[in-house]
Design an enzyme around this catalytic site. Sequence first.
Site, PDB file in Angstrom:
ATOM      1  CE1 TYR A 144      -2.264   3.238   2.654  1.00 48.75           C
ATOM      2  CE2 TYR A 144      -3.648   2.565   0.821  1.00 48.75           C
ATOM      3  CZ  TYR A 144      -3.356   3.454   1.834  1.00 48.75           C
ATOM      4  OH  TYR A 144      -4.138   4.570   2.031  1.00 48.75           O
ATOM      5  CG  ASP A 239       5.922   3.810   0.224  1.00 45.49           C
ATOM      6  OD1 ASP A 239       4.712   3.562   0.029  1.00 45.49           O
ATOM      7  OD2 ASP A 239       6.318   4.567   1.128  1.00 45.49           O
ATOM      8  CE  LYS A 267       3.019   5.123   7.816  1.00 47.61           C
ATOM      9  NZ  LYS A 267       1.638   5.045   8.326  1.00 47.61           N
TER      10      LYS A 267
HETATM   11  P1  KE4 Z   1      -0.559   8.559   4.359  1.00 44.13           P
HETATM   12  O1  KE4 Z   1      -1.076   9.219   3.111  1.00 44.13           O
HETATM   13  O2  KE4 Z   1      -1.626   7.749   5.067  1.00 44.13           O
HETATM   14  O3  KE4 Z   1       0.161   9.530   5.293  1.00 44.13           O
HETATM   15  O4  KE4 Z   1       0.587   7.529   3.923  1.00 44.13           O
HETATM   16  C1  KE4 Z   1       0.280   6.544   2.977  1.00 44.13           C
HETATM   17  C2  KE4 Z   1       1.278   5.404   3.080  1.00 44.13           C
HETATM   18  C3  KE4 Z   1       2.255   5.301   2.106  1.00 44.13           C
HETATM   19  N1  KE4 Z   1       3.172   4.311   2.145  1.00 44.13           N
HETATM   20  C4  KE4 Z   1       3.162   3.397   3.146  1.00 44.13           C
HETATM   21  C5  KE4 Z   1       4.197   2.319   3.147  1.00 44.13           C
HETATM   22  C6  KE4 Z   1       2.195   3.468   4.174  1.00 44.13           C
HETATM   23  O5  KE4 Z   1       2.197   2.545   5.166  1.00 44.13           O
HETATM   24  C7  KE4 Z   1       1.226   4.484   4.147  1.00 44.13           C
HETATM   25  C8  KE4 Z   1       0.135   4.607   5.183  1.00 44.13           C
HETATM   26  N2  KE4 Z   1       0.089   3.571   6.159  1.00 44.13           N
HETATM   27  C9  KE4 Z   1      -1.237   3.287   6.692  1.00 44.13           C
HETATM   28  C10 KE4 Z   1      -1.104   2.202   7.764  1.00 44.13           C
HETATM   29  N3  KE4 Z   1      -0.532   1.003   7.296  1.00 44.13           N
HETATM   30  C11 KE4 Z   1      -1.892   4.503   7.231  1.00 44.13           C
HETATM   31  C12 KE4 Z   1      -3.069   4.247   8.144  1.00 44.13           C
HETATM   32  C13 KE4 Z   1      -4.355   4.747   7.540  1.00 44.13           C
HETATM   33  O6  KE4 Z   1      -4.561   4.591   6.308  1.00 44.13           O
HETATM   34  O7  KE4 Z   1      -5.168   5.275   8.325  1.00 44.13           O
END
Ligand code: KE4
Length: 431
Positions: A144, A239, A267
């Site tokens: 993801y 990523d 993060k």
């Molecule tokens: P955000 O747009 O949610 O800040 O980041 C997206 C993203 C991109 N790449 C990786 C590897 C990620 O894990 C994420 C977001 N992680 C999820 C939890 N596994 C965010 C939690 C959520 O969607 O509420």
Amino acid sequence: MNHENSKKLYELALQFIPGGVNSPVRAFKGVGGNPLFFKGGDGAYLIDSDNNRYVDYVGAWGPLILGHRHASVIAALQKQLEQGLGYGASTEAEIEIARKICELVPSLEQVRLVTSGTEATMSAIRLARGFTRRDLVVKFEGCYHGHVDGLLVKAGSGALTLGEPDSLGVPKAYTDLTHVLDFNDSDGVRRFFEQHGKDVACVIVEPVAGNMNCVPPVPGFLETLREVCTESGAVLIFDEVMTGFRVALGGAQEKFGVTPDLTTLGKVIGGALPVGAFGGRREIMDCIAPNGAVYQAGTLSGSPLAVAAGLAMLEEITRPGFYDELGNKATILMTGLKERARAAGIPFTTNQVGGMFGCFFSDEEEISQFSQVTACNIPRFQNYFHQMLDNGVYLAPSAYEAGFVSSAHGDTEINHTLDAAEKAFAAIAKL
Ligand code: KE4
């Protein structure tokens, strides 16, 4: 445990917020029951709206590697608050954090800040397409990268939990340009690149998958991605939104010794304030506006508050021994969980990379494929989740998420968790 206030808040939230949540994975759809509402954090603990305390292994989905409200992060924010919240203009601190990130992450010569991981990956993809003048993007099933239209194809995290790997609203024309391969399948990658390599703009990968639960790369997989991208002229994007500053100070690229062309981050570098970043070789970054023709922008990019928190975080995690201590805590936890599951006769295995881990209700010795993750005993995980919750341990409310320890987790928290797990495994064994 009493969850009356959470229940009331959820019913109210449903009136004004879609699904009652501002991000789907918080809705507990992956574990059943109503989502909890929280009102505070304290070191390794989360406090919910009914004043229940939980040892927290979500850490706001990764940012809180120092635990909640670390003193130096709070102090940095308070100091910035006295200066201002944001200016829509550049600040010295942005140079400081950019320089620090470039010093710490091996492949970065330049970096641009944005305000989410999705923005970071979306921008990196556009940049790779602009730099190569090619359109095809390769991703991996179960990985993801945020809710970028073209990447919501067999995605992980919330998209997987919701059981709708492809999202409505994404035109087929977008996903036609996205090819999905199997994570950890080096032969499949080579076969694809033999046929299509010259048309590929980029490969984007979580170097340690954290959105199909925690699945590390098998030996040779990341090296294969590096080789086929170098041979074909495609851009290799790591990523590291989740793994960056999490699995090692220099991220997965330092830990596994493979250098990508672009890296996305988020993060940890914001300490749970809105931040993302993308960066890489200057040759590629020069293509980004205002120097280059690849447009990217953001009102809140480089937010002084997020940068202040990020600089405080980076100061703390560069302390000698920080990552060894984090990894040791996670190892004690994983070992203890496996021992207790085995004693209860429950098939259970774990993956771990530094302070990031994954637990699987599976009789597989090792989980390295997405297909093995989806074959796990999900109902058993759901039961385990609620048992742990009732015993004061907050895990990610989905079988497809990684867990995280922080520097605030000590023996007390680890032992409390292991005691809770022992009870949970015993209860599950009786089902
Ligand atoms: P955000 O747009 O949610 O800040 O980041 C997206 C993203 C991109 N790449 C990786 C590897 C990620 O894990 C994420 C977001 N992680 C999820 C939890 N596994 C965010 C939690 C959520 O969607 O509420």
